[in-house]
Structures are given as structure tokens and as C-alpha cells.
Design a protein around this motif. Structure first.
Motif, PDB file in Angstrom:
ATOM      1  N   PHE A  87     -26.611 -85.303   8.565  1.00  0.00           N
ATOM      2  CA  PHE A  87     -26.123 -85.568   7.212  1.00  0.00           C
ATOM      3  C   PHE A  87     -27.281 -85.649   6.218  1.00  0.00           C
ATOM      4  N   GLN A  88     -28.334 -86.366   6.573  1.00  0.00           N
ATOM      5  CA  GLN A  88     -29.452 -86.540   5.653  1.00  0.00           C
ATOM      6  C   GLN A  88     -30.210 -85.239   5.407  1.00  0.00           C
ATOM      7  N   THR A 117     -29.003 -82.138   5.616  1.00  0.00           N
ATOM      8  CA  THR A 117     -28.222 -81.221   4.786  1.00  0.00           C
ATOM      9  C   THR A 117     -28.257 -81.660   3.329  1.00  0.00           C
ATOM     10  N   GLU A 118     -28.277 -82.970   3.087  1.00  0.00           N
ATOM     11  CA  GLU A 118     -28.407 -83.458   1.711  1.00  0.00           C
ATOM     12  C   GLU A 118     -29.753 -83.058   1.116  1.00  0.00           C
ATOM     13  N   PRO A 144     -21.216 -80.294   4.641  1.00  0.00           N
ATOM     14  CA  PRO A 144     -20.807 -79.377   3.574  1.00  0.00           C
ATOM     15  C   PRO A 144     -20.818 -77.918   4.033  1.00  0.00           C
ATOM     16  N   SER A 157     -23.933 -75.319   5.216  1.00  0.00           N
ATOM     17  CA  SER A 157     -25.084 -76.071   5.723  1.00  0.00           C
ATOM     18  C   SER A 157     -25.309 -75.853   7.198  1.00  0.00           C
TER      19      SER A 157
END
Length: 56
Positions: free
Chosen positions: A22-23, A25-26, A49, A52
Motif C-alpha cells: 500500500f505504501q 503504490t502511494e 489502485p 499499480s
């Protein structure tokens, strides 16, 4: 920093691996994920998302 980079993450179905996915891809990375727990991996992939995930 991770824009246009592909990061390989094992253990992405839960815990630290999931959070790392998650981090990253952000931060702009595309991720290639693996885990022995297929159900957990599928859940992680659903929550990322579009665009990604690197597909192999």
C-alpha cells in the motif's frame, strides 16, 4: 522516488508485506506481489489502485 519503478514483495497477503504494498503504490511504484496465502493476496490486490500492479 519510486515513480516508474517495479517493486517485488513477497508475503503481500497480510501484515508488513500488505502494508508495504500500500505504501509503495502511494509513493508511485508498481508492485509485483506474491504470497503462499492466495486469499490474502487476492484481498491485497483488490485494495490496490488500478495500474499499480505489475503483471507477469
Amino acid at each position: 522516488m519510486f515513480q516508474d519503478k517495479v517493486v517485488v514483495i513477497s508475503g503481500a497477503g497480510s501484515g508488513i508485506g500488505r502494508e508495504l504494498a500500500f505504501q509503495l503504490t502511494e509513493a508511485g511504484a508498481r508492485v509485483a506481489l506474491s504470497d503462499i496465502n492466495r486469499a490474502g493476496l487476492d484481498e491485497t490486490m483488490k485494495r490496490l489502485p488500478n495500474g499499480s500492479k505489475a503483471k507477469g
